[in-house]
Design a protein around this motif. Sequence first.
Motif, mmCIF file in Angstrom:
data_model
loop_
_atom_site.group_PDB
_atom_site.id
_atom_site.type_symbol
_atom_site.label_atom_id
_atom_site.label_comp_id
_atom_site.label_asym_id
_atom_site.label_seq_id
_atom_site.Cartn_x
_atom_site.Cartn_y
_atom_site.Cartn_z
ATOM 1 N N GLU A 244 0.778 -1.089 0.046
ATOM 2 C CA GLU A 244 -0.208 -0.017 0.253
ATOM 3 C C GLU A 244 1.013 1.068 -0.116
ATOM 4 N N ARG A 250 4.274 6.828 -4.896
ATOM 5 C CA ARG A 250 3.658 6.121 -6.267
ATOM 6 C C ARG A 250 4.526 5.993 -7.384
ATOM 7 N N LEU A 264 -6.877 3.364 -4.158
ATOM 8 C CA LEU A 264 -7.647 3.063 -3.159
ATOM 9 C C LEU A 264 -8.411 4.388 -3.037
ATOM 10 N N ASN A 269 -8.076 6.969 3.169
ATOM 11 C CA ASN A 269 -7.102 6.729 2.178
ATOM 12 C C ASN A 269 -6.752 8.352 1.805
ATOM 13 N N THR A 273 -3.313 7.400 -2.903
ATOM 14 C CA THR A 273 -3.150 6.305 -2.274
ATOM 15 C C THR A 273 -3.221 4.952 -3.428
ATOM 16 N N ARG A 275 -2.598 0.428 -4.068
ATOM 17 C CA ARG A 275 -2.222 -0.985 -3.856
ATOM 18 C C ARG A 275 -1.534 -1.369 -4.977
ATOM 19 N N ALA A 297 5.258 3.356 2.302
ATOM 20 C CA ALA A 297 4.553 2.281 1.863
ATOM 21 C C ALA A 297 4.431 1.175 2.782
ATOM 22 N N ARG A 298 3.582 0.407 2.829
ATOM 23 C CA ARG A 298 3.257 -0.799 3.925
ATOM 24 C C ARG A 298 3.277 -1.844 3.176
ATOM 25 N N LEU A 300 1.601 -5.412 2.580
ATOM 26 C CA LEU A 300 0.426 -6.128 3.068
ATOM 27 C C LEU A 300 0.672 -7.503 2.877
#
Length: 332
Positions: A244, A250, A264, A269, A273, A275, A297-298, A300
């Motif tokens: 994410e 980006r 998203l 969000n 944002t 995915r 960034a995360r 998932l």
Amino acid sequence: MTGGGVTDRLPRLLNLVPYLLARPGIPITEAAADFGISERQLRRDLELLWMCGLPGYGPGDLVDLSFAGDTVTVTEDAGMRRPLRLTTAEATALLVALRTLGEAPGIVDTAAVRRATAKIERAVGDAGLTTVAVDLTREEEATTAAVRTALEQRRALRIRYYTAGRDAVSQRVIDPMRLLLVEGRGYLEAWCRRAEGVRLFRLDRVEDVERLDEPAAPPPDAEPTDVSAGLFRPRAEHRTAVLEVAPEARWIAEYYPVDEVVELDGAANAPGTARVLLRYADPGWLVRLVLGLGGGARVLEPPEVAAAVAERARTALAGLDEAASPQVGSTT
């Protein structure tokens, strides 16, 4: 053009009405072929158009179609008479790509490329844009010039190249074969003597280039790369991660090979944002990439990479706390 995604379908729907207006009574099979989709997909598009139109949504406000056998005619266009036009940014990008193609060796029909360039330049000029600027660094300009000279003189090159998937820089001696423009980016296709195979080198990742005195000599059986189905193809050693990413991160979807980018939406969000489905070969590289984005960034999936990122972050924070805290026994 495929029929499934919204990004494919919406432009097609906007162009479909003016296309059909210009061809009343066209067979559905012929229209589907022109748009590069199946007859079934075209019929689904036409069914959707029946529900599109202007506010009021009464007779005369909606798109209306007439079917006779296997043909279709637009009887009410709801104002959708004009096909999509290029924006200034889109025209600029297209001109840059065409100019690159026109200058690259090995183009089959250079005259056709030049005619297309001239038409777009005239259209852009009529819209009020007299010049098109290309923002290239001096390094990129020097690399491109050296590669073109090597191709013209049939000389080998020594390059220093950054491989994003491994986060590594390597020295290679290569035999240039051709320049390619794929998905808006320039690539040098060459025989890599170290790998003993044909490789594509992205020009903006070539950190240094040196033209050698020896001739370029790719093996006779060196096959050109087939890029008709896209540049990046999954390999056995590749894994996939779901990230994410915030708007400021980006750029990774443009710089690294990704299979999917999903917007998203929602109050939770920030606008922009997304995915991202990202391919990678080295988990350590992915951990460093995410940490380097500084919260942009995360991870998932996969869970083991997410855990590794969290552990490395905790260790780094603990180190900072330890460095900031006063030492026992210290004097002031």
